[in-house]
Design an enzyme around this catalytic site. Structure first.
Site, short mmCIF file in Angstrom:
data_model
loop_
_atom_site.label_atom_id
_atom_site.label_comp_id
_atom_site.label_asym_id
_atom_site.label_seq_id
_atom_site.Cartn_x
_atom_site.Cartn_y
_atom_site.Cartn_z
N GLU A 125 66.62 84.93 114.98
CA GLU A 125 66.94 83.64 114.35
C GLU A 125 65.75 82.71 114.48
O GLU A 125 64.91 82.92 115.36
CB GLU A 125 68.15 83.03 115.05
CG GLU A 125 67.83 82.57 116.46
CD GLU A 125 69.06 82.39 117.36
OE1 GLU A 125 69.65 83.41 117.75
OE2 GLU A 125 69.39 81.24 117.66
N LYS A 127 63.35 79.71 115.58
CA LYS A 127 63.23 78.83 116.75
C LYS A 127 63.02 77.42 116.21
O LYS A 127 62.01 77.12 115.59
CB LYS A 127 62.05 79.26 117.61
CG LYS A 127 61.88 78.40 118.85
CD LYS A 127 60.89 79.06 119.80
CE LYS A 127 60.83 78.40 121.16
NZ LYS A 127 60.61 76.97 121.15
N ASP A 129 62.24 73.56 116.08
CA ASP A 129 61.32 72.71 116.83
C ASP A 129 61.94 71.32 117.00
O ASP A 129 61.67 70.40 116.25
CB ASP A 129 59.99 72.62 116.07
CG ASP A 129 58.88 72.12 116.97
OD1 ASP A 129 59.13 71.92 118.17
OD2 ASP A 129 57.76 71.92 116.45
N TYR A 235 73.15 77.38 119.17
CA TYR A 235 72.63 78.76 119.25
C TYR A 235 72.92 79.45 120.58
O TYR A 235 72.53 80.57 120.79
CB TYR A 235 71.12 78.80 118.98
CG TYR A 235 70.29 77.83 119.80
CD1 TYR A 235 70.24 77.90 121.17
CD2 TYR A 235 69.55 76.83 119.16
CE1 TYR A 235 69.49 77.01 121.91
CE2 TYR A 235 68.79 75.93 119.90
CZ TYR A 235 68.76 76.03 121.27
OH TYR A 235 68.02 75.15 122.01
N LYS A 323 56.26 83.53 118.60
CA LYS A 323 55.72 82.31 118.00
C LYS A 323 54.94 82.62 116.73
O LYS A 323 54.30 83.66 116.62
CB LYS A 323 54.78 81.62 119.00
CG LYS A 323 55.49 81.05 120.23
CD LYS A 323 56.45 79.96 119.82
CE LYS A 323 56.84 79.05 120.95
NZ LYS A 323 55.85 78.16 121.44
N CYS A 428 29.09 68.53 141.41
CA CYS A 428 30.37 67.93 141.04
C CYS A 428 30.11 66.57 140.39
O CYS A 428 29.46 65.72 141.00
CB CYS A 428 31.25 67.77 142.27
SG CYS A 428 32.72 66.80 141.93
N CYS A 431 31.60 63.75 142.90
CA CYS A 431 31.14 63.40 144.25
C CYS A 431 29.72 63.90 144.52
O CYS A 431 29.17 63.62 145.57
CB CYS A 431 32.10 63.95 145.30
SG CYS A 431 32.03 65.73 145.48
N CYS A 446 33.88 72.38 142.88
CA CYS A 446 33.27 71.43 143.80
C CYS A 446 33.47 71.97 145.22
O CYS A 446 34.56 72.41 145.57
CB CYS A 446 33.94 70.07 143.64
SG CYS A 446 33.55 68.94 144.98
N CYS A 452 35.61 64.69 147.94
CA CYS A 452 35.56 64.52 146.48
C CYS A 452 36.73 63.64 146.01
O CYS A 452 37.89 64.01 146.14
CB CYS A 452 35.63 65.88 145.79
SG CYS A 452 35.58 65.73 144.01
S1 IVH Z 1 67.94 80.09 123.17
C1 IVH Z 1 68.98 81.01 127.40
N1 IVH Z 1 67.57 79.80 120.60
O1 IVH Z 1 63.37 76.65 122.54
C2 IVH Z 1 68.48 80.83 126.03
N2 IVH Z 1 66.41 78.32 122.05
O2 IVH Z 1 61.18 77.41 124.28
C3 IVH Z 1 68.04 79.45 125.77
N3 IVH Z 1 65.06 76.66 120.90
O3 IVH Z 1 64.67 75.21 125.45
C4 IVH Z 1 67.41 79.13 124.51
N4 IVH Z 1 65.54 77.29 118.85
O4 IVH Z 1 65.23 74.11 123.18
C5 IVH Z 1 67.25 79.36 121.81
N5 IVH Z 1 67.36 79.63 118.30
C6 IVH Z 1 67.05 79.20 119.51
C7 IVH Z 1 66.20 78.11 119.70
C8 IVH Z 1 65.88 77.71 120.99
C9 IVH Z 1 64.87 76.42 119.61
C10 IVH Z 1 64.41 75.90 121.99
C11 IVH Z 1 65.28 75.50 123.13
C12 IVH Z 1 64.62 76.08 124.36
C13 IVH Z 1 63.22 76.25 123.88
C14 IVH Z 1 62.49 77.31 124.67
#
Ligand code: IVH
Length: 704
Positions: A125, A127, A129, A235, A323, A428, A431, A446, A452
């Site tokens: 699914e 992620k 933002d 989610y 990512k 450094c 210092c 350093c 320092c």
């Molecule tokens: S699952 C135990 N699913 O990404 C599982 N997180 O980098 C917990 N996030 O803190 C997270 N989309 O805020 C999950 N489809 C998704 C997500 C998601 C965004 C965020 C979430 C988490 C962060 C981690």
């Protein structure tokens, strides 16, 4: 608005300006201390604060109740009650390439003891933002909404969450207790419109939708949140009185039936190839989704497998974020500064002509170390085809997620004729001591940690940071100020501050930015922190390589400061039983142990530590107590082959039951679990007369 000379201000103008400054500084605090991006430079912030104090000094009667002078860079979050999550809110580990994703799948299989060809499905699914939010429903009613915070403790934003259309205040047909977890975000269209409205009101605009969502949710006045178009995707979940379903996918469908929005691009995938195909599909739609996503999240679909896999300290073993590739942009490199960190490492920082990279303005980037600037990696192999980086160069900036931006490439055609190779300092910059590069280390350091000033300040900042002493009202800014004024030079000084200034608190109050209340608050929070858990103390010492997790392990191993200290002294020669015992702690390696023991036996360092410890009351550490666990606080050694589960799973389960798992057998070992093929460890255990169990007996003991 042009600022008038303070002497020329009328009372009405002064009053108006104090109101504006209070507003502006409060917003800046919010932006700085919240997760959203700072909106003012430090210099501008300080300038406004100074101007505010000067106007107050000239018109004392106009000093406001919410005067910024009374705020100690107060986290706006102080406005929200703190909430301890019933179940920690986790983050996700990341994969940045197909190979890393394959490694993840292999790791999961290895842990579960599944062969490469056995079926293992995942969900995939987007992620989102945004920022995560946990919604607690009791008997179908929303009783609490909490932000993630540090994962253990977040902020209670229930009133604000109720303003979000996607978040139902009542649900039907849910378990009595249900914590729904998901992401608050803002769509691109809503973000653009909000920024337009803000600009028309001359209010601050937001750098990107994530900041806008964070700023809008974390508003002390819920009415402000009501006016902000926030959305929510569910989610995941936290505490539950009954399982939602047997699979991740079915659980998400259940959440959807209960009235939550779930992401329509969520899908079950059967293997790594299918994961990668879905990744490509989501990436292709990224630009037209209408909201920001920064990757794809995969989760093991079967919930009982998720349960077996469990968690590392902050991330689940059963999920990973894949990512999207980093964002890139080109700009000019205006300068290279060399900063000195807590452990003396000289870190070069690129000062860039500001450029937008994936929606965020970037003006600094890390240059890692001198080899990186020179175009070599740690092994001396060329990077960037061996191109070095020079001040004046046109450079490519690379930003992946929240990671600090990097310089990925240099355009030699646009290099100024007079650009000179960068000469990395051998002294450094803070210092003047020699900055030495040990063989095999990529970093120059350093050599005089105790004189320092840069290291001293960074160590103090680390000392007061959230995972260490976490002293309210004493943040990085205040530490810098106090250090510059000669008020604190080492940690112990923090705890004698009140004694030294108590009666003369006037001095602190007279400082710009401090009032009677904030000074009292500061002394109170310092007093409260005199009592400190052992693990936090060890971490706070800022010893190189000794992180938060290792500090906790050390604390649990030794229990008390006295035992810890004695062991460190006994291990001074880095041999013998005390030394072996440190190495036997699972999670403590040789490099860490060497650094720890060396520091604890170095006279000057010890003097600093002893002065601190004399002022503290140190709480004993216990192994995590697990009710009804037959192995809580016991030390277990696994040896030989396990047949019913992998070594990794056995270890994780034992730890979850409060046991310590060690790699070597000694008289301190309680149980040795020996599978077929066990050799010298089993023999030693029998010689020592320890309890030796086979795998079945072990499972009988801890439950199957
Ligand atoms: S699952 C135990 N699913 O990404 C599982 N997180 O980098 C917990 N996030 O803190 C997270 N989309 O805020 C999950 N489809 C998704 C997500 C998601 C965004 C965020 C979430 C988490 C962060 C981690």
């Amino acid at each position: 608005m042009a600022e008038k000379a303070i002497a020329a201000l009328t009372e009405a103008q002064a009053s108006e300006e104090l109101a504006r400054l209070a507003h502006e500084l409060a917003r800046a605090d919010q932006a700085y201390h919240g997760d959203d991006a700072p909106v003012l430079s430090d210099a501008e912030y300080d300038r406004l604060k100074r101007r505010n104090a000067e106007i107050e000094a000239r018109f004392p009667a106009l000093r406001r109740d919410d005067s910024p002078s009374d705020r100690v860079g107060a986290a706006p979050s102080e406005g929200f009650a703190k909430v301890r999550h019933a179940i920690r809110m986790m983050s996700l580990s990341n994969a940045f390439s197909d190979e890393e994703l394959q490694d993840f799948d292999k790791g999961v299989r290895r842990y579960l003891g599944l062969g490469a060809d056995e079926p293992l499905s995942y969900t995939a699914e987007p992620k989102i933002d945004g920022l995560s939010l946990s919604l607690r429903y009791e008997n179908g009613r929303l009783v609490q909404a909490a932000t993630r915070g540090d994962g253990a403790v977040g902020e209670n934003v229930t009133a604000n969450a109720l303003m979000i259309d996607d978040i139902p205040d009542r649900i039907d047909g849910a378990p009595d207790l249900l914590e729904v977890r998901g992401e608050v975000y803002m769509s691109h269209a809503d973000f653009e419109a909000l920024n337009l409205r803000q600009a028309e009101k001359s209010a601050r605009t937001f750098a990107n939708p994530r900041n806008a969502a964070a700023g809008s949710l974390r508003q002390l006045d819920p009415e402000v949140t009501r006016g902000r178009p926030l959305k929510y995707f569910a989610y995941s979940w936290g505490a539950l009185s009954a399982r939602l379903a047997d699979t991740q996918m079915a659980a998400i469908e259940r959440l959807s039936k209960l009235g939550f929005r779930t992401n329509p691009l969520t899908k079950v995938v059967e293997d790594v190839d299918a994961m990668l195909r879905h990744y490509a599909e989501i990436e292709a739609q990224r630009a037209t989704l209408g909201y920001d996503i920064d990757g794809v999240v995969y989760k093991v679909n079967a919930i009982d497998l998720q349960d077996r896999l469990g968690f590392r300290s902050t991330t689940p073993r059963w999920a990973i974020a894949h990512k999207f590739p980093a964002e890139l942009a080109w700009t000019w490199l205006d300068g290279i500064d060399v900063q000195v960190g807590r452990t003396g490492a000289l870190s070069p920082v690129a000062r860039l002509r500001p450029v937008t990279v994936g929606g965020v303005v970037v003006s600094n980037a890390t240059l890692h170390n001198e080899d990186y600037i020179a175009g070599r990696d740690a092994k001396g192999e060329p990077i960037r085809d061996g191109k070095d980086i020079r001040v004046g160069d046109f450079v490519q900036v690379y930003r992946a997620g929240d990671v600090i931006p990097k310089i990925a490439d240099v355009d030699l055609e646009r290099r100024p004729k007079d650009a000179q190779p960068f000469e990395f300092p051998h002294l450094c910059p803070q210092c003047g001591s020699d900055a030495i590069r040990e063989p095999g280390d990529s970093v120059r350091r350093c050599s005089d940690g105790l004189i320092c000033p840069a290291q001293a300040v960074e160590r103090l900042k680390h000392f007061v940071s959230r995972a260490a002493f976490d002293i309210d009202g004493l943040g990085a800014k205040q530490v810098e100020q106090f250090y510059a004024d000669g008020w604190i030079a080492e940690p112990a000084d923090i705890f004698t501050l009140e004694e030294r200034f108590g009666s003369g608190m006037q001095q602190l109050k007279n400082r710009e930015g401090w009032g009677e209340k904030s000074a009292e608050n500061l002394f109170r929070s310092i007093r409260e922190r005199r009592r400190i858990p052992l693990g936090r103390l060890i971490f706070a010492l800022g010893i190189r390589h000794v992180g938060e997790q290792a500090s906790l392990l050390l604390a649990r191993t030794y229990g008390t400061w006295e035992a810890f200290e004695t062991a460190m002294v006994d291990a001074a020669l880095m041999e013998g039983p005390a030394w072996d015992a440190i190495l036997a702690i699972d999670g403590v390696g040789r490099v860490l142990a060497q650094s720890l023991v060396a520091t604890m036996n170095q006279d000057a360092e010890r003097a600093v530590i002893d002065r601190l410890v004399a002022l503290l009351e140190i709480e004993e550490a216990e192994a995590p107590y697990v009710a009804d666990s037959p192995v809580a606080n016991k030390t277990i050694v696994f040896t030989g082959t396990l047949e019913r589960m992998t070594r990794a799973e056995a270890k994780a389960r034992a730890e979850a039951l409060g046991a310590k798992v060690s790699g070597s057998v000694s008289s301190k070992t309680d149980i040795v679990v020996a599978g077929p093929g066990a050799g010298s460890k089993e023999k030693k255990a029998r010689d020592l007369g320890l309890t030796v169990l086979d795998e079945d007996a072990w499972l009988d003991l801890v439950g199957r």
